[in-house]
Design an enzyme around this catalytic site. Structure first.
Site, short mmCIF file in Angstrom:
data_model
loop_
_atom_site.label_atom_id
_atom_site.label_comp_id
_atom_site.label_asym_id
_atom_site.label_seq_id
_atom_site.Cartn_x
_atom_site.Cartn_y
_atom_site.Cartn_z
N ASP A 12 0.86 -1.19 0.00
CA ASP A 12 0.00 0.00 0.00
C ASP A 12 0.89 1.24 0.00
O ASP A 12 1.77 1.37 0.85
CB ASP A 12 -0.89 -0.03 1.24
CG ASP A 12 -1.94 1.08 1.23
OD1 ASP A 12 -3.13 0.75 1.31
OD2 ASP A 12 -1.56 2.25 1.15
N ASP A 107 -3.62 2.24 -5.40
CA ASP A 107 -2.35 2.23 -4.64
C ASP A 107 -2.16 0.98 -3.78
O ASP A 107 -1.30 0.96 -2.91
CB ASP A 107 -2.25 3.50 -3.78
CG ASP A 107 -2.86 3.36 -2.40
OD1 ASP A 107 -3.91 2.71 -2.28
OD2 ASP A 107 -2.28 3.90 -1.45
N GLU A 108 -2.94 -0.06 -4.02
CA GLU A 108 -2.95 -1.16 -3.07
C GLU A 108 -3.16 -2.50 -3.77
O GLU A 108 -3.99 -2.60 -4.67
CB GLU A 108 -4.14 -0.89 -2.14
CG GLU A 108 -4.20 -1.64 -0.90
CD GLU A 108 -5.54 -1.35 -0.20
OE1 GLU A 108 -5.87 -2.13 0.67
OE2 GLU A 108 -6.25 -0.39 -0.55
#
Ligand code: DCP
Ligand code: MG
Length: 363
Positions: A12, A107-108
């Site tokens: 993340d 983002d993860e």
């Protein structure tokens, strides 16, 4: 494969949108910056730099409140193209290390690296290498969590933030979960958290004391999951082809309701909750469906596909009212209402994102 043999990494990015802005604009470095809507009217914080977090600012906070906490904060308009570009780069990096990658948002992602032979099978060293690749290719920092299932890997990446590399080994997991406050359990939202606190369940240890039967009594279908995670069990696979089809929320009333105005009001509230979930997943929806269960348990759904992405519940009031026309609301009492958003797509450009309105990006 036995659960204890899996090796899962959760990656993340740290303060993702804000980190991109600080990277691309020298004047924002080491400053409290807020990416999101302006503090007038209804602007909301999408995220903020770690410098701004020191003042208590966080995602989804009204910008007006954020500016009170930190008057010197700099507000920055989001640049989704830049975030998407970074996201593509990191996804390519993930693909190098695993063919089982489940991206959760820009983002993860989860990576199942059980079968990787790199670094003699050390998932921690692999995660460190992924972090280094990300930093080299994007000049951004990621946090990594490593464990034997998704639940623990995600918690681990949170634990190490920022710039984390955090391992929860199988022999550490139970002690770790016992101490974990309920609020940190992913998958337990604020409403369930409150309910658990009311029952005296404040951490993993407390949760483990409650029998499955008792959990079922209070939490219905979700009970099995709570029972398992308290014991460090999460057999969900890393799903490379996960494609969320819909997002829905519903509520059953303590007392059946009758008036069309009240039904409309509740549908708007539910839609607002569904839109918030949608935003958290960085998706847009084009189809809006309502579900009504009457007092006699007969259930109907009514839906509409819209030309523009679903906006906030206020703007959808007319559509909701229209969908209600074709029902027996007003004649029959209603025991349950639900709203589902489907026809989902990632939000692609600024204009589409603005339609979600909540952020109020009018700079
Ligand atoms: N985001 C958003 N609205 C929210 C939450 C997040 O628009 N309510 C966006 C902005 C974030 C990005 O999604 O930068 C990633 O979300 P994260 O929850 O991972 O938060 P950050 O990456 O910003 O910070 P952290 O370091 O806590 O991961
Ligand atoms: Mg992040």
């Amino acid at each position: 494969m036995q659960e204890s043999l899996r090796k899962i990494i959760h990656i993340d990015m740290d303060a993702f949108y804000a980190a991109v802005e600080q990277r691309d604009n020298l004047q924002y470095r080491n400053k409290p910056i807020i990416v999101g809507g302006k503090p007038d009217s209804r602007g909301v914080v999408a995220t903020c730099s770690y410098e701004a977090r020191m003042f208590g600012i966080h995602s989804a906070m009204p910008s007006a409140q954020a500016i009170k906490l930190c008057p010197q904060a700099i507000f920055v308009k989001p640049r989704f193209d830049a975030y998407r570009e970074c996201s593509e780069i990191i996804r390519h990096i993930f693909d190098v290390y695993s063919d089982q990658v489940e991206a959760l948002s820009l983002d993860e992602a989860y990576l199942d690296v059980s079968s990787s032979l790199l670094h003699k099978g050390s998932a921690t060293l692999l995660a460190r290498q992924i972090k280094q690749d990300i930093q080299r290719e994007t000049q951004l920092i990621a946090s990594a969590g490593i464990s034997y299932n998704k639940f623990l890997a995600k918690i681990a990446s949170d634990m190490g933030k920022p710039n984390g590399l955090y391992l929860i080994r199988p022999d550490q997991a139970l002690a770790f979960i016992e101490k974990l406050p309920i609020a940190k359990f992913h998958g337990i939202g604020p409403a369930t958290e409150n309910k658990m606190r009311g029952l005296g369940i404040n951490n993993g240890h407390d949760l483990k004391q409650v029998s499955l039967l008792e959990l079922q009594r209070h939490f219905g279908k979700a009970a099995g999951r709570y029972y398992d995670i308290a014991r460090g069990v999460d057999n969900r696979p890393v799903n490379a082809h996960r494609d969320r089809k819909s997002i829905g929320v519903e509520t059953t009333f303590d007392q059946d309701i009758n008036q069309p105005e009240l039904v409309l009001y509740h549908l708007q509230q539910l839609l607002q909750q569904a839109v918030s979930k949608l935003q958290a997943k960085q998706l847009m929806a084009y189809t809006l469906t309502i579900k009504i269960k009457y007092q006699n348990f007969v259930q109907i759904t009514r839906g509409r596909t819209l030309q523009n992405a679903v906006m906030d519940s206020h703007d959808c009031r007319l559509v909701l009212a229209d969908l209600l026309k074709n029902t027996s609301v007003g004649e029959k009492k209603v025991r349950l209402l639900g709203v589902t958003l489907s026809n989902l797509r990632p939000h692609n450009d600024m204009q589409q994102y603005q339609q979600l309105d909540i952020f109020n990006f009018n700079y």
